[in-house]
Design an enzyme around this catalytic site. Structure first.
Site, PDB file in Angstrom:
ATOM      1  N   ARG A 102      -3.497 -10.051   5.007  1.00 56.66           N
ATOM      2  CA  ARG A 102      -3.885 -10.039   3.595  1.00 56.66           C
ATOM      3  C   ARG A 102      -2.700  -9.524   2.784  1.00 56.66           C
ATOM      4  O   ARG A 102      -2.352  -8.349   2.869  1.00 56.66           O
ATOM      5  CB  ARG A 102      -5.121  -9.152   3.428  1.00 56.66           C
ATOM      6  CG  ARG A 102      -5.668  -9.081   2.012  1.00 56.66           C
ATOM      7  CD  ARG A 102      -6.913  -8.195   1.966  1.00 56.66           C
ATOM      8  NE  ARG A 102      -7.429  -8.077   0.612  1.00 56.66           N
ATOM      9  CZ  ARG A 102      -6.945  -7.241  -0.296  1.00 56.66           C
ATOM     10  NH1 ARG A 102      -5.957  -6.429   0.002  1.00 56.66           N
ATOM     11  NH2 ARG A 102      -7.453  -7.206  -1.508  1.00 56.66           N
ATOM     12  N   LYS A 160       0.820  -1.214   0.000  1.00 57.53           N
ATOM     13  CA  LYS A 160       0.000   0.000   0.000  1.00 57.53           C
ATOM     14  C   LYS A 160       0.852   1.262   0.000  1.00 57.53           C
ATOM     15  O   LYS A 160       2.040   1.236   0.304  1.00 57.53           O
ATOM     16  CB  LYS A 160      -0.967  -0.009   1.197  1.00 57.53           C
ATOM     17  CG  LYS A 160      -2.154  -0.926   0.946  1.00 57.53           C
ATOM     18  CD  LYS A 160      -3.238  -0.825   1.988  1.00 57.53           C
ATOM     19  CE  LYS A 160      -4.395  -1.765   1.587  1.00 57.53           C
ATOM     20  NZ  LYS A 160      -5.426  -1.899   2.618  1.00 57.53           N
TER      21      LYS A 160
HETATM   22  C1  7PM Z   1      -6.322  -0.100  -5.104  1.00 53.16           C
HETATM   23  C2  7PM Z   1      -6.522   0.463  -3.856  1.00 53.16           C
HETATM   24  C3  7PM Z   1      -6.256  -1.430  -5.294  1.00 53.16           C
HETATM   25  C4  7PM Z   1      -6.674  -0.343  -2.774  1.00 53.16           C
HETATM   26  C5  7PM Z   1      -6.382  -2.234  -4.209  1.00 53.16           C
HETATM   27  C6  7PM Z   1      -6.605  -1.679  -2.978  1.00 53.16           C
HETATM   28  C7  7PM Z   1      -8.135  -4.396   1.875  1.00 53.16           C
HETATM   29  C8  7PM Z   1      -9.157  -5.203   1.417  1.00 53.16           C
HETATM   30  C9  7PM Z   1      -8.306  -4.120  -0.238  1.00 53.16           C
HETATM   31  C10 7PM Z   1      -7.824  -4.391   3.274  1.00 53.16           C
HETATM   32  C11 7PM Z   1      -9.602  -5.987   3.522  1.00 53.16           C
HETATM   33  C12 7PM Z   1      -5.369  -3.239  -1.675  1.00 53.16           C
HETATM   34  C13 7PM Z   1      -6.679  -2.508  -1.761  1.00 53.16           C
HETATM   35  N1  7PM Z   1      -7.596  -3.740   0.820  1.00 53.16           N
HETATM   36  N2  7PM Z   1      -9.893  -6.005   2.221  1.00 53.16           N
HETATM   37  N3  7PM Z   1      -9.262  -5.027   0.102  1.00 53.16           N
HETATM   38  N4  7PM Z   1      -8.583  -5.201   4.038  1.00 53.16           N
HETATM   39  N5  7PM Z   1     -10.285  -6.751   4.363  1.00 53.16           N
HETATM   40  O1  7PM Z   1      -4.358  -2.523  -1.505  1.00 53.16           O
HETATM   41  O2  7PM Z   1      -6.953  -3.689   3.782  1.00 53.16           O
HETATM   42  O3  7PM Z   1      -5.305  -4.458  -1.815  1.00 53.16           O
HETATM   43  S1  7PM Z   1      -8.099  -3.554  -1.841  1.00 53.16           S
END
Ligand code: 7PM
Length: 258
Positions: A240, A205
């Site tokens: 995750r 992230k």
């Molecule tokens: C763009 C921005 C692409 C953010 C993907 C993301 C989480 C999640 C995501 C989390 C849970 C990423 C995120 N992040 N589900 N889904 N917790 N439970 O960086 O932090 O994967 S998507």
């Protein structure tokens, strides 16, 4: 929990479609590296990303889910906030609904309560489109996230979700500045007061990139693994991550030497 983004930009066939072989290879690699659960997502929640139609999301997610469930014994979660996707995933025996909207969509709580499927309730501020605009937490980010997760868990239990089906997630990066993310991480162990398992997602992230001096996403693996290990030390039960092999090795050593 290994992340499987079933999107054309993650698994390109050279065009607009998802390569089935590439997806399957990725699942096999994550399971071989020690992932206990595969988190299947069909819509990017990146700020400003184009929204994916319901049919498109179903077409991306369901065939992969069916294949993973029949092909290996890893748990499967679905990263969605859409009740229809939840419903059709539940019909395919998905193990957990991973909802960045914490079951706030109409009908979502009822689906989860009636089926008995597990659920991860995540905090976010705003919508994926506007959440990074200028997030402000008047009573402190920890207090607001803590109260929100406690209230959502209570509301779900009131509506028939079994407490043992619930996992909570502070939602790193969802409507949070770097300072907010650091404040949350600093007090991460305090979420165990809520008596639910905690899921943490910080893999690759922006907060990791920022802490390293704005490094691009492909240079965030080591920082992500460090953060995942610290999250585990602070009590997180599910991590995750994109980089399963690296994270599993770090966790094995961290926990053996603790
Ligand atoms: C763009 C921005 C692409 C953010 C993907 C993301 C989480 C999640 C995501 C989390 C849970 C990423 C995120 N992040 N589900 N889904 N917790 N439970 O960086 O932090 O994967 S998507």
């Amino acid at each position: 929990m290994g992340i499987l983004n079933v999107t054309p930009d993650s698994f390109s066939d050279g065009g607009r479609f998802v390569s089935k072989d590439a997806v399957r290879r990725q699942v096999d690699a994550m399971v071989a590296a020690g992932a206990d659960m595969i988190d299947i997502g069909g819509e990017s929640t990146r700020p400003g990303a184009p929204e994916v139609s319901l049919q498109e999301e179903l077409d991306r997610v369901l065939p992969v889910m069916e294949w993973v469930k029949s092909h290996c014994d890893a748990y499967v979660s679905v990263d969605t906030y859409k009740p229809q996707v939840m419903k059709e995933s539940i019909a395919l025996s998905v193990d957990m609904i991973n909802d960045i909207n914490a079951l706030e969509s109409d009908g979502a709580v009822e689906l989860v309560a009636d089926s008995g499927v597990a659920v991860c309730l995540m905090h976010k501020k705003g919508t994926p489109k506007n959440m990074q605009a200028n997030p402000v937490y008047e009573n402190g980010v920890f207090n607001e996230v803590f109260k929100y997760l406690a209230a959502r868990a209570d509301a779900c239990v009131q509506q028939g979700v079994k407490p043992e089906a619930i996992t909570l997630d502070p939602g790193f990066g969802f409507g949070k500045t770097l300072t907010h993310n650091i404040e949350l991480f600093e007090r991460l162990e305090m979420f165990s007061e809520l008596q639910y398992p905690l899921l943490v997602g910080v893999s690759r992230k922006r907060m990791i990139g920022e802490l390293l001096g704005d490094v691009p996403v492909d240079e965030r693996v080591i920082g992500s693994v460090a953060a995942a290990s610290l999250a585990a030390l602070k009590g997180a039960k599910i991590l995750r991550v994109h980089d399963v092999a690296e994270t599993v090795q770090a966790l094995k050593v961290t926990m053996a030497l603790l």
